[in-house]
Design an enzyme around this catalytic site. Structure first.
Site, PDB file in Angstrom:
ATOM      1  N   TRP A 331     -11.349  -1.688   7.475  1.00  0.00           N
ATOM      2  CA  TRP A 331     -11.493  -2.541   8.669  1.00  0.00           C
ATOM      3  C   TRP A 331     -10.912  -1.857   9.898  1.00  0.00           C
ATOM      4  CZ3 TRP A 331      -7.489  -6.752  10.119  1.00  0.00           C
ATOM      5  CH2 TRP A 331      -6.191  -6.339   9.803  1.00  0.00           C
ATOM      6  N   ASP A 332     -10.116  -0.800   9.668  1.00  0.00           N
ATOM      7  CA  ASP A 332      -9.522  -0.040  10.772  1.00  0.00           C
ATOM      8  C   ASP A 332     -10.591   0.325  11.810  1.00  0.00           C
ATOM      9  OD1 ASP A 332      -8.071   0.146   8.338  1.00  0.00           O
ATOM     10  OD2 ASP A 332      -6.920   1.838   9.079  1.00  0.00           O
ATOM     11  N   GLU A 472      -0.419  -6.924   3.291  1.00  0.00           N
ATOM     12  CA  GLU A 472      -0.709  -6.573   1.894  1.00  0.00           C
ATOM     13  C   GLU A 472       0.520  -6.628   0.987  1.00  0.00           C
ATOM     14  OE1 GLU A 472      -2.599  -2.759   2.248  1.00  0.00           O
ATOM     15  OE2 GLU A 472      -4.521  -3.640   2.828  1.00  0.00           O
ATOM     16  N   LYS A 584       4.097  -6.999   5.874  1.00  0.00           N
ATOM     17  CA  LYS A 584       3.793  -5.589   6.098  1.00  0.00           C
ATOM     18  C   LYS A 584       3.382  -5.322   7.536  1.00  0.00           C
ATOM     19  CE  LYS A 584       0.962  -1.843   4.188  1.00  0.00           C
ATOM     20  NZ  LYS A 584      -0.100  -1.490   3.252  1.00  0.00           N
ATOM     21  N   GLN A 585       2.523  -6.190   8.047  1.00  0.00           N
ATOM     22  CA  GLN A 585       1.931  -5.899   9.359  1.00  0.00           C
ATOM     23  C   GLN A 585       1.473  -7.197  10.004  1.00  0.00           C
ATOM     24  OE1 GLN A 585      -1.028  -4.027   6.692  1.00  0.00           O
ATOM     25  NE2 GLN A 585      -2.382  -4.146   8.462  1.00  0.00           N
TER      26      GLN A 585
HETATM   27  C1  BGC Z   1      -3.007  -1.244   5.710  1.00  0.00           C
HETATM   28  C2  BGC Z   1      -4.432  -1.694   5.882  1.00  0.00           C
HETATM   29  C3  BGC Z   1      -5.263  -0.520   6.353  1.00  0.00           C
HETATM   30  C4  BGC Z   1      -5.111   0.664   5.427  1.00  0.00           C
HETATM   31  C5  BGC Z   1      -5.828   1.884   5.945  1.00  0.00           C
HETATM   32  C6  BGC Z   1      -2.968  -0.065   4.757  1.00  0.00           C
HETATM   33  O1  BGC Z   1      -1.658   0.391   4.611  1.00  0.00           O
HETATM   34  O2  BGC Z   1      -2.217  -2.292   5.202  1.00  0.00           O
HETATM   35  O3  BGC Z   1      -4.502  -2.751   6.814  1.00  0.00           O
HETATM   36  O4  BGC Z   1      -6.587  -0.888   6.425  1.00  0.00           O
HETATM   37  O5  BGC Z   1      -3.760   0.990   5.291  1.00  0.00           O
HETATM   38  O6  BGC Z   1      -5.305   2.300   7.157  1.00  0.00           O
END
Ligand code: BGC
Length: 722
Positions: A331-332, A472, A584-585
């Site tokens: 999704w980035d 995550e 996490k984010q």
């Molecule tokens: C993040 C995801 C991201 C992926 C790739 C993961 O660590 O939690 O949101 O899509 O890394 O960058």
């Protein structure tokens, strides 16, 4: 001559040479052109270096590997210089001076070294390279040797190294090398996906010399009189069977033609093309050179990765600058990199969305495999559009593997892609795209959600169990506020898109609805789901509960965990992290960023920010830029600026310690969003009109950026006063 301001804001330099940062600098000094990416490894090679040459779309699933990998191609860079028989290397002789510079404006990398041999001869070596923006198959190198003290005998040896692997995994077979007449041709094919690859390196030397070929390399030998300079031009053309059945012929032809044109002419064309690129994509910040250089650096890395002439490939999470995440697309791309392109390079944004369109079949296969209708996009995607998330981690120290659930349950990606399609459409007004391609993505993913949503009869509401939201650290949760809200929004938009199609493009609309089996009954169900989607929240404060039960988790005080570069779920262990509120984010904050005013009034946004901001680990590089964007919108300018600096230096300063794996491309795109949507406050209102609500950091004297809005290029210029 470059002006001092330009030097400070367009150039990223390394001086002196730091062997301990080899992998970091290899990544940040990647050159590319939307077709290829070439890491900044040195021509003469160093022990432990990671020469990596990647092109979009070439993946291979090697035996024993869980998932396909982007393939590291033969390395076209090697050039070895010998001075009076002594091999130039920065660990021998004496380096009297070293400077490596990435010129962001011209997308070119230069290294200058003053080197003294053990015999006291001093030469200046200049290594230049760029990946041509005007002919995407070409990597150009020039190596100049000048005698500063003494008149040495010089030998320059050039080769193309086919002994490459992906960290030990061999993806290439049938490797052939042919060296003759100042040309090296290497061909190979990938072991399972069977892509053919060809690299042809053509050479010319600016002086008379003897030339020998030994089956592996070309060797030029000549005398270099004191104060004279000789330069070698090496032009490597890279083709694969994705471009034509005979890549070797294509590569030879291209390399020879390029050599005829010459380095200077090709560089001039490349610079002119980059000028056009920057004309629309550059953000100019006066009063903050640190920020200025950082946003250019971030933009550069998105631009060199964005495919220009291919709508069947997309940008991996680490671009073409490293092997991290095996080149997979997340999704980035849609939510972090694409907005910069939608607004400043809409044609490239369209290409990237077409990648998803062409891979709808993979998304449909995935939905079917899970027992649903419609299209369910893979969490990780490569060349075929099938799910490529590994199900298991690498073995842990105790030999066990951890189950990775994101491919099964991080389902919000389908709505993220729909969101990106709708953003593209709103900004560009590209109805043709929407009717032909975009609507199908938005509607068929809505079909999936229509089947996926679970009706809770007791509560008369719809729910989604077993989800992974952006955070995550918490897996397989029920009723992720982010996912449920995005699905609700998505279904509302799908209904609106259907109405629009039937009003404005009736014939095409009816055909599409019939093909996707979108009946009145299905639409009625979407409306019902949207009306009754359960979004957990605290009734009193309005703070969303990130998922069912989040408010009951252990509170964890992060205050004293600074400076911390390691993720907290690693420190605490996965199990414990799941039981704590550490996230996490950006998750609810991500939702605030995406939905803006639709999330709710500013007070409500502030209440959610106040609750969630102290809980975030920034364990993903996607997080700081999103927080910067939202903080700016809330007027929290100190926080916003700190977060912006953090996000924009993740790669420049290796703040997460893993830049060796590749550029954090989402952070790069996120930096642009933090400025454009956060500080500049650019958005589209309900009618699609451009709105600007600036909240600039106090020391910024002005910001200027460009935005395509419905096909018109607009310049937004903000000063402290107006
Ligand atoms: C993040 C995801 C991201 C992926 C790739 C993961 O660590 O939690 O949101 O899509 O890394 O960058």
């Amino acid at each position: 001559m470059i002006s001092p301001v330009d030097r400070r804001t367009w150039l990223v330099s390394e001086a002196p040479f730091n062997p301990f940062k080899l992998h970091h600098t290899e990544t940040i000094f990647t050159v590319g052109n939307g077709f290829m990416g070439v890491r900044g490894t040195f021509e003469e090679g160093y022990s432990g270096d990671m020469p990596t040459t990647l092109v979009h779309g070439i993946f291979n699933h090697a035996e024993g590997d869980l998932v396909p990998d982007i393939v590291n191609l033969p390395n076209p860079l090697p050039v070895q210089v010998r001075v009076d028989g002594e091999a130039f290397h920065m660990t021998t002789g004496k380096v009297l001076g070293f400077r490596r510079t990435l010129d962001l404006k011209r997308a070119a990398l230069t290294r200058e070294v003053l080197w003294r041999t053990s015999q006291g001869v001093v030469v200046k070596l200049t290594f230049e390279r760029f990946a041509s923006l005007t002919d995407q198959h070409l990597l150009l190198q020039r190596v100049r040797v000048r005698a500063l003290l003494g008149s040495p005998r010089i030998e320059i040896r050039s080769s193309v190294d086919a002994q490459v692997t992906n960290l030990g995994v061999q993806h290439l077979a049938d490797v052939h090398r042919q060296v003759d007449a100042a040309e090296i041709l290497v061909t190979a094919r990938t072991t399972h996906s069977n892509y053919g690859i060809a690299i042809c390196a053509a050479h010319s030397l600016s002086a008379e010399s003897s030339l020998e070929a030994d089956g592996e390399s070309l060797r030029y030998t000549f005398n270099l009189p004191h104060e004279n300079e000789v330069s070698l031009t090496k032009i490597s053309a890279i083709y694969t069977t994705r471009q034509g059945a005979q890549p070797a012929e294509l590569a030879q032809k291209a390399a020879r033609a390029a050599l005829t044109k010459g380095y200077e002419a090709l560089f001039a064309a490349h610079c002119a093309a980059w000028e056009q690129y920057w004309h629309t994509s550059d953000v100019q910040i006066e009063g903050d050179e640190l920020a200025q250089r950082a946003i250019r650096f971030s933009t550069y890395h998105v631009l060199i990765a964005a495919p220009r002439h291919d709508e069947r490939v997309s940008i991996g999470a680490k671009t073409l600058s490293g092997l991290g995440y095996k080149g997979h697309v997340f999704w980035d791309t849609e939510l972090f990199m694409l907005p910069l392109l939608i607004v400043t390079q809409p044609k490239l944004a369209r290409n990237l969305l077409l990648y998803r369109y062409h891979n709808l079949e993979g998304a449909r296969n995935k939905a079917r495999a899970y027992g649903y209708e419609g299209a369910m996009f893979p969490w990780e995607s490569a060349d075929t559009g099938e799910e490529t998330t590994p199900q298991w981690s690498h073995p842990q120290p105790d030999g066990t593997r951890i189950r990775i659930w994101t491919g099964d349950h991080e389902q919000h990606i389908s709505s993220d892609i729909a969101y990106a399609v709708l953003q593209y459409w709103r900004w560009t007004g590209d109805d043709e795209f929407f009717v032909k391609y975009g609507a199908e993505i938005v509607l068929d993913t809505a079909v999936f959600w229509g089947c996926r949503a679970e009706y809770n009869a007791a509560q008369d509401r719809y729910e989604l169990s077993m989800q992974i939201g952006p955070d995550e650290y918490h897996e397989n949760v029920n009723n992720s506020a982010f996912t449920n809200s995005m699905v609700r929004w998505h279904l509302q938009q799908a209904l609106a898109a259907r109405d629009w199609l039937l009003t404005h493009h009736r014939e095409a609309g009816e055909a599409l609805l019939a093909r996707l089996n979108i009946t009145e009954a299905r639409c009625a169900k979407w409306a019902d789901i949207a009306a009754k989607m359960y979004i957990p929240r605290d009734a009193e404060t309005g703070v969303l509960e990130q998922f069912d039960g989040f408010f009951g988790l252990e509170r964890f005080d992060l205050t004293h965990w600074q400076p911390r570069t390691v993720n907290l779920d690693w420190i605490l262990g996965h199990e414990r992290a799941q039981r704590t509120m550490v996230i996490k984010q950006a998750d609810v904050v991500m939702l605030m960023a995406l939905l803006g005013d639709q999330f709710g009034a500013l007070e409500l946004q502030q209440a959610n920010w106040d609750f969630y901001y102290p809980l975030v680990d920034h364990g993903s590089s996607l997080s700081p830029s999103t927080h910067a964007w939202v903080a700016a919108r809330l007027g929290l300018l100190e926080e916003a600026y700190d977060l912006f600096l953090y996000a924009s230096h993740i790669d420049l300063d290796d703040l997460k310690g893993n830049v060796r794996d590749g550029i954090h491309a989402a952070a790069c795109g996120g930096v642009w969003q933090a400025v454009a949507f956060g500080f500049v406050g650019m958005s589209l209102d309900e009618r699609g009109e451009l709105q600007i609500k600036p909240k600039l950091p106090a020391h910024w004297r002005s910001v200027t950026l460009r935005a395509y809005h419905r096909g018109q290029l607009k310049t937004v210029r903000l000063t402290a006063e107006s």
